[in-house]
Structures are given as structure tokens and as C-alpha cells.
Enzyme design. Structure first.
Site, short mmCIF file in Angstrom:
data_model
loop_
_atom_site.label_atom_id
_atom_site.label_comp_id
_atom_site.label_asym_id
_atom_site.label_seq_id
_atom_site.Cartn_x
_atom_site.Cartn_y
_atom_site.Cartn_z
CG ASP A 5 139.02 3.24 -88.86
OD1 ASP A 5 138.27 2.93 -87.60
OD2 ASP A 5 138.61 3.44 -89.79
C1 BGC Z 1 135.38 1.86 -88.95
C2 BGC Z 1 135.09 3.00 -88.20
C3 BGC Z 1 134.42 2.37 -86.95
C4 BGC Z 1 135.33 1.49 -86.02
C5 BGC Z 1 134.75 0.69 -85.01
C6 BGC Z 1 136.08 0.66 -88.45
O1 BGC Z 1 136.18 -0.36 -89.39
O2 BGC Z 1 136.09 2.36 -90.10
O3 BGC Z 1 134.35 3.81 -88.75
O4 BGC Z 1 134.19 3.33 -85.82
O5 BGC Z 1 135.64 0.22 -87.23
O6 BGC Z 1 133.72 -0.02 -85.45
#
Ligand code: BGC
Length: 862
Positions: A231
Site C-alpha cells: 500500500d
Molecule cells: C490506500 C490504498 C490506495 C492507495 C493509493 C492508500 O492510502 O490505502 O487503498 O490504493 O492509497 O491511493
């Protein structure tokens, strides 16, 4: 050679040709959204994009307008796998192509062990079978359309506060049967091309460096060949993550996997060159899959576009309408038919009626390409039935947490909607003082500006943005309250006077993924008809706060948000709505939450609707017996007034088609068929995880174990407000003739079919969801959940009086449990109970039958 020629490359040969440095660089992203390209070897970059209810494109700030689909809890409420497959193929995959993205960061398959979880709206359901089955259909559609799905957040990212650090302490059995099960079902039936690891730890180890989860379970046990990415900013080590199997660190800004640190890790033999190459090979495999499946993206110009065809809009509207759940309809108050029911005047009340409520907040949010609010959708639907019906409106009780954005209230000097931003460099990287004139001017059409990705490259490390515009003139003299939230520091000037100082000192808050301040407010007396000058000055350096003196530079998540609204006396607002309700023949109260209450970044603190909303509903219902309540929320809310109103419709977050879909259901163009994907309790205290949902000294104890959602309510014989799987229709159905085939057990598998006849016993055409729940034999020493959804089928468009026989299929997943001592799935011999009905509510499970498994077995894998 076009970039998509990489489709023909021999990946193993290319891996051998990679230098160590190239291999290292392939294992981390570039910028916020891309993978690394190696032109020397014709390896193109891939672009990823959020996810999961649309494709936002590259930019949070000034994003390209896109389709926003309903929240996952809403989409799963359709219980319709065919529809979800269509949505993946016809809407999402096409949208990804419009946004030049090869990888879709979705779906989210975490579990609402408690509905306070800030991102509950993003995951499909509290039930692993429903969640996994809907996810598989969605992923299959998207991947058939040529786009890689990245299922997330693997696994146990079930809450937001402290999300980078908390440790989910969960039994092996619950981990397998509840929290990993949606991923396992998706792996079995759809094989997602990518997995995104969760931010947190499970049983002591962060997911991004967890060899048991990535290597032993996902790769070895399930046989997945997916790429595993972190993530965003969710990598916390070099060697642990590389060695555990994390292929790709995202994003590429502020990364761990630099040439320096990675080469030193190789030298010190913390990691091996061959492991780095293995990780890089996974990235190349994904690039190749994407090059084969949708070459046009890699060969295109990378530009983002917005297109909504009439067919797509029709599908968006259908999906939204089919997500809606009819919870109560006493005396067939709904659908509203103004002419037939003699309704001359209808009052619409509620803080959400005219609000722009599209989705939950955080990375799931996007700029919708079109939108109808509930009020306008209802007016259009009711006027279509009777052009003479009079519709009145009062907000009644405000539903906002932050002051509403001023996206539609700011104008440039030349009269365009929006305002103008001027970007300034500072004297040097360390200086707080802007120098010279702006290096760039930019037209901006939003007042929530999150700059994570998009600001001019030439800026110094510390920089300033000044945004100027004019506030839409008010009709009369108005006391106006502005709110300023900042991840950085900000000041608001109105007509040259300082109104809000979020600059000299500030209080840390939750906005902007946890890096923002609290909202600071200031009021101004506005003059009727006057265009007041607005200036927001922002600098990407936080101000000192009482509990945090650090003036940190926001080099990853800077942002500023201006909101505002007229100051009103809440009692006057309430009285106005009640008066309109008294004068009307029917009332529609549109109430609920929004993306500030329910968002990525923090958990909710209550299941209650915003302040005074419950009071509004009760007061309106007391003066008008024909009160219909439409609720909007992505997760569970309490409805203390449920017994006071005749009709309740739950509308989740419905994306672009919100108003149209609500109008379709309330006015009867669509007969509702959605079902609850979550249990809505009467009280927060009734959830199984209550009391141990929060991170305590870093640990979150999953003490309710297997009893998540409705399983807990059955186990404890607690009546919720609305059961999982529950939902009404404008017609009625009768279930009969449940019959089971002979169970077949062979080659480590199990198979059984159940047939049931369903008849439309009402007066209008309608769709229903047949649900099958299993109770495992009670012969073992183990405790099982008393009922578990193991099959469902949507019966569509059944005409009044007609019947259909539905076949439901059970496989080994329906009869297995995880045996911790041997780390395998076990199917016991004994008698299994099958219950079939319209919902998980005991009174709805009208049919039952049993079958016996004579010789049990064990299995592992998928
Ligand atoms: C989130 C993800 C997301 C990523 C990119 C993170 O803060 O947990 O679900 O895909 O950011 O935006």
C-alpha cells in the site's frame, strides 16, 4: 517499436539482461502511480489508479472527471454476480482505458468487523462468501476487459486509526475463515493479477514483510502468480519486505528501495541479488500481461479523458437503483404515486437532500463526471408522474462535519466557476519566504485541494500557493462562516481582511489522510449582491501545534480545503422543516453521512447520524404520518426512529447516479431488490467486536473470533435493527419445495445442489435474492457460527403469479472449517443443516433440510 511489443518478449531472457541497478529500480514505483520503465530493454512503465468504485486517474488535485460507482457495500447489495461482471467489463475496464491506466487498485476486500471502521464503505460485506463472490465477478469483468485488478488490502486492514502500526491479533481460524476468505474465493474464481498488502501487522508482523502471508499462503498454498505491491507508503524495511516476497514498493516518492540502500543490503547479504531479480521478474510479468490484454493503453498518449455514453449512464443508473435496499414499507406507502394517492404537496427535508454526497472519503473519492442530488432526482421522478405536484424543501438539520466545500460558489474575476492559483518558489529550500512573482498560474475548480501528486516541478522544497477568487453573491445580507483545513499552513482573507489563521499555530487533525489540521473557522458579514474577494494563502510547511512543535515540510501529502456556509439558527431550520412537513401530504427525509464522516484515514466514533438529524426525523414523522426516510451511508448507522416512520429506504453512497436511482425507487420505476450487506445493529454495543475494536497499546484483539456480523447476532440471539441479507420489495415472494441432491464426495472435493421454488405472490414484477445458510455438524469439539451464508442467487424480474425453480450449488467451501492444529481445511462427517430464505433473519429462513457426509476429508490449497 510500440511499447506493447513487450507482449512478445521472453520475460526470463529480459530478466537475465537486467543489470542489478535496473532490477532494483523495477522493484519500486516512479512518482505516485507508475512503475519503472527500462527503455534499453523496451520495458514500458505501467500506470496504476484507484479504485475501488471508479478510476480516479493520476490526480487528486484537479482530477479528470470520472464515473463514480456506488460504494462497495452498495454494489454488493445487488447480490448480482452477472451485473457485477458487466460493471467490471463495461464500466470499469473502459474507464481505466479512458484514464490510460493498466492497473486498477481495487477491489477492497477487508471485513467490517465493526462498522465504525472508517473504510467500511469500501469493502463489500461483513460476510466472506458474499464479499469474495462479488469480488470475483467484478475482477473477472475488469480483467476480461484487459485491466489488471489489484485486490486489497491483504489482509486485516479492518480499521483506520493507527493503521500503519496496529497489530491485528487474530486466531488462525478467524484469519482463514473470515479475513482471508474473500481473497481466497477471489483467487479461486478470478485470479487477480495483483495483490496490495495491508498497512498494519497481523499477529506480530507487518503485512508488507510477512513471509507467512505472502510466500507461504498466497504463493505456495494458493498457487497465485500475482504481483504483490505495498500500500502507498506501506513499506517499513528493505530486507524483510524483499525477502518476504513484496515485489513492488509503491509509490516511488520517499521510497526505501533506492539504489544506495538496496545495494548496501545486497553487499551486507541482507538480501540476495537473485531475490531482487525474482521481484523484478514479477513486475515484468505484470507488464507483459497488461501489454497483451490492453496494448492500446501502453501505446496511447497517456492522456486522461472523460466520456459517458448513454449506455454507460443507463448501466450506472441501473446499478445504483439495484443497490438500494427497501427496509420498511408499512401500508405500502411506497412507491409514491402523487396522482393515485392524492398527494398534491410533498416536502423534501434533510441535510443530505441537496448535498453532493457521492462516495466515502479518501482514495476511493473522485471527481464525478456528472451528478444528480437526491432532491433533484426525486423532483424529476415525481414530476414525471404528476407535473402538478408541488414540492417544497427545507434542510431541517445540517449533516456536515466540515463546512461544505465551495466548489460551486467560487468564481474567477472573468465570471468562470472556480478560482485562480498562483504558485511561488521560496528564496531557497529552507526559506519560508516566497520570492518574485508566481512561477505558474492555474485555473482551479475545487476548494478541497490535495496536492499529493500535482504541483509544478520547479518549486523549491518549501513553497507557497495563493488562490484567489470571488464568492458568489448572496441574495440578502448574510452572516457567513468559513472553514479552513490545512495539511501545511493556511490563511484566509476576505476583502483583504484576515478571517481565518491556520498559520501561526494550528491543531493537528485527521484531514488529508491524517496529515491535516482541524478545521479552523471564522465568520464574515456578507453584503447582498456583492462579490466578495477571497484569498487563501497556503504554504506546505506545518505550523507548530501544542502537541507537536515540528514544522514538518509536507512533501508527500500537502493540501488545503476551504469550506463555508451561511450561519443559521438550528432551531429556526428545524422549525421550518417541521412546518413544511405539517403542510405536506407526504414527506421524504433524505438524511445520512458523507465523505467527511466516513473516510479512509480515521474511524468513526459513533453510529449515530449527524447532530439533530434523528430529532428532525422524529419531529417530521410526528406531524406527517406519510414520512419516507431515505438514508445515505456506506456502513451501518443507527435509526432510533425506525418505529416512528412507515417507510425506510437505505441508499448507501450511489455515485454519479445518486438522485436518479433514488427517484427511480421512491417513485416506483424500479422495484427495489437490494439486500443488506452489513448488519445494522440497534446499538453500537451489540456488535461482537464492541469493546475491543480499537488499537490498545498497538494491539487490536479480534476477540469476537468467528462471530463477525450476523453470526454474532445469531449466536447471542440478539435482534439487530436490520439483519444481514434483509430487504423488501414492492411485491411479495413465497419459497417452497426445497430439495437437496445427494452429496457427492470425491477426490477431495464436495458437491451438492439445492433446488427451491420461488413464486411472486404480489401484484408487480420483482426480483428476489434466494439465500442459503449452512450449519456445520455439532459433533466436533469446536464451536462454529450457527449460520453461514454459503450460496445465493438473484431471481430476476419474476412476473406476478409466476414461479421459478432456482438451483444453488455448494462446494467444499460450504462445509469446511480451518483446523488450526494441522493447518488444513477439514470437512467432518455428520449431519449438515441447510436453511434457505430471503434473509439471515430467523423468521425469513423458512425452509430447512439436512444432508449427511459419511466420510469426511481434509484439504489444502484452493
Ligand atoms: C490506500 C490504498 C490506495 C492507495 C493509493 C492508500 O492510502 O490505502 O487503498 O490504493 O492509497 O491511493
Amino acid at each position: 517499436m510500440p511499447p506493447s511489443d513487450f507482449a512478445q518478449a521472453n520475460v526470463q531472457d529480459v530478466v537475465e539482461q537486467l543489470t542489478t541497478d535496473e532490477a532494483i529500480l523495477l522493484t519500486a514505483g516512479v512518482g505516485f502511480w507508475h512503475t519503472y520503465a527500462v527503455p534499453r530493454l523496451s520495458i514500458p512503465a505501467l500506470k496504476t489508479s484507484d479504485g475501488p468504485n471508479g478510476i480516479r486517474g493520476n490526480h487528486f488535485f484537479m482530477g479528470t472527471p470520472a464515473k463514480c460507482l456506488p460504494s462497495a457495500t452498495g454494489m454488493a447489495a445487488t447480490f448480482d454476480t452477472e451485473l457485477m461482471h458487466q460493471v467490471g467489463l463495461k464500466l470499469l475496464a473502459q474507464e481505466a482505458k479512458l484514464k490510460a491506466a493498466s492497473v486498477w487498485l481495487g477491489p477492497t476486500c477487508n471485513t467490517q468487523r465493526n462498522p465504525l471502521g472508517g473504510r467500511s464503505f469500501e469493502s463489500f460485506s461483513e460476510d466472506p462468501h458474499l464479499s469474495g463472490t462479488i469480488a470475483a465477478a467484478y475482477i473477472n469483468g475488469v480483467q476480461e476487459g484487459g485491466i489488471a485488478a489489484c485486490i486489497k488490502h491483504f489482509a486485516t486492514n479492518d480499521k483506520e486509526n493507527d493503521r500503519m502500526a496496529y497489530d491485528s491479533i487474530v486466531s488462525e481460524r478467524a484469519l482463514r475463515e473470515i479475513y482471508m476468505m474473500p481473497f481466497m474465493i477471489a483467487e479461486k474464481h478470478a485470479k487477480p493479477w495483483c495483490y496490495m498488502t495491508a498497512y498494519n501487522r497481523v499477529n506480530g508482523t507487518h503485512l508488507s514483510e510477512n513471509p507467512k502471508i505472502i510466500r507461504d499462503i498466497l504463493r505456495a498454498e494458493w498457487g497465485s502468480d500475482a504481483l504483490v505491491m505495498s500500500d502507498w507508503f506501506g513499506v517499513y524495511s528493505i530486507d524483510h519486505a524483499i525477502n518476504a516476497g513484496l515485489d513492488l514498493e509503491m509509490p516511488g516518492t520517499n521510497k526505501w528501495r533506492t539504489l544506495d540502500l538496496m545495494n548496501r543490503s545486497i553487499q551486507s547479504r541482507k538480501i540476495m541479488k537473485r531475490t531482487v531479480k525474482e521481484r523484478a521478474a514479477k513486475v515484468l510479468e505484470l507488464v507483459q500481461k497488461c501489454a497483451k490484454a490492453a496494448p492500446e493503453i501502453l501505446d496511447g498518449d497517456g492522456q486522461e479523458h472523460t466520456v459517458d455514453t448513454p449506455e454507460e449512464k443507463t448501466l450506472m443508473r441501473r446499478l445504483a437503483a439495484e443497490s438500494i435496499v427497501l427496509l420498511k414499507n408499512e401500508g405500502s406507502v411506497l412507491p409514491l404515486k402523487p396522482k393515485e394517492q392524492g398527494l398534491k404537496k410533498i416536502a423534501i427535508v434533510g441535510g443530505n437532500a441537496k448535498a453532493i454526497v457521492i462516495s466515502g472519503g479518501g482514495s476511493a473519492a473522485l471527481k464525478p463526471s456528472y451528478f444528480t442530488n437526491p432532491h433533484d432526482g426525486l423532483v424529476a421522478a415525481l414530476k414525471a408522474l404528476d407535473p402538478d405536484v408541488e414540492i417544497t424543501f427545507s434542510e431541517g438539520a445540517r449533516a456536515t462535519m466540515l463546512t461544505p466545500s465551495l466548489d460551486y460558489d467560487m468564481f474567477t474575476a472573468d465570471g468562470r466557476r472556480g478560482w485562480i492559483g498562483e504558485w511561488y518558489k521560496h528564496e531557497n529550500d529552507e526559506s519560508m519566504t516566497p520570492v518574485g512573482g508566481p512561477i505558474e498560474e492555474q485555473y482551479i475548480d475545487e476548494t478541497r485541494m490535495f496536492f499529493s501528486t500535482s504541483y509544478p516541478a520547479e518549486l523549491t522544497k518549501r513553497w507557497t500557493l495563493k488562490v484567489k477568487g470571488q464568492l458568489k453573491p448572496r441574495e440578502k445580507d448574510t452572516l457567513f462562516e468559513f472553514g479552513l483545513t490545512s495539511a501545511g499552513r493556511a490563511k484566509l482573507f476576505v476583502d483583504g481582511k484576515l478571517v481565518v489563521d491556520n498559520w501561526t499555530k494550528q491543531l493537528r487533525g485527521d484531514a488529508f489522510f491524517g496529515s491535516g489540521s482541524v478545521e479552523e473557522k471564522g465568520t464574515v458579514q456578507l453584503k447582498a449582491g456583492v462579490k466578495h474577494d477571497i484569498l487563501v494563502e497556503f504554504c506546505n510547511v506545518r505550523a507548530p501545534a501544542p502537541n507537536d512543535p515540528d514544522e514538518a515540510v509536507m512533501d508527500s501529502n500537502p493540501g488545503v480545503r476551504l469550506g463555508g456556509q451561511e450561519v443559521v439558527d438550528p432551531d429556526v431550520l428545524m422549525a421550518e422543516a417541521v412546518q413544511l412537513a405539517r403542510e405536506a401530504d407526504a414527506v421524504i427525509a433524505v438524511v445520512g453521512l458523507n465523505a467527511d464522516w466516513e473516510t479512509e484515514g480515521y474511524d468513526r466514533t459513533t453510529l449515530a447520524l449527524p447532530p439533530r438529524t434523528d430529532e428532525l426525523v422524529s419531529k417530521v414523522a410526528a406531524v406527517n404520518k406519510r414520512t419516507v426516510v431515505v438514508t445515505q451511508s456506506g456502513s451501518s448507522i443507527t435509526m432510533p426512529w425506525a418505529d416512528e416512520v412507515p417507510a425506510i429506504v437505505h441508499a448507501w453512497y450511489l455515485g454519479n447516479a445518486t438522485g436518479e436511482a433514488i427517484g427511480d425507487v421512491v417513485a416506483g420505476k424500479v422495484n427495489p431488490s437490494g439486500r443488506m450487506t452489513l448488519t445494522f445493529a440497534k446499538r453500537l454495543e451489540d456488535y461482537g467486536s464492541h469493546g475491543h475494536f480499537h488499537s490498545e497499546n498497538g494491539k487490536v484483539r479480534y476477540a469476537e473470533d468467528l462471530f463477525v456480523g450476523y453470526k454474532h447476532f445469531h449466536h447471542r440471539k440478539l435482534a439487530p435493527q436490520w439483519y444481514f441479507g434483509y430487504g423488501l420489495s414492492y411485491t411479495t415472494f413465497r419459497y417452497s419445495a426445497l430439495s437437496l441432491s445427494k452429496p457427492s464426495v470425491s477426490n477431495g472435493d464436495f458437491n451438492l445442489t439445492a433446488k427451491v421454488t420461488i413464486q411472486n405472490t404480489g401484484a408487480v414484477i420483482g426480483s428476489d435474492v434466494v439465500q442459503l445458510y449452512i450449519t456445520l455438524p455439532s459433533t466436533s469439539e469446536l464451536t462454529h457460527a450457527p449460520v453461514m451464508l454459503k450460496a445465493f442467487k438473484k431471481v430476476k424480474d419474476l412476473a406476478p403469479g409466476t414461479s421459478e425453480t432456482v438451483t444453488l450449488t455448494l462446494d467444499k467451501y460450504a462445509v469446511s472449517y480451518w483446523e488450526e492444529r494441522i493447518a488444513r481445511w477439514v470437512v467432518e462427517d455428520g449431519e449438515y443443516l441447510v436453511r434457505v430464505g430471503r434473509s439471515s433473519a430467523p423468521e425469513d429462513l423458512t425452509l430447512a433440510a439436512t444432508f449427511a457426509i459419511e466420510k469426511g476429508f481434509e484439504w489444502s490449497g484452493l
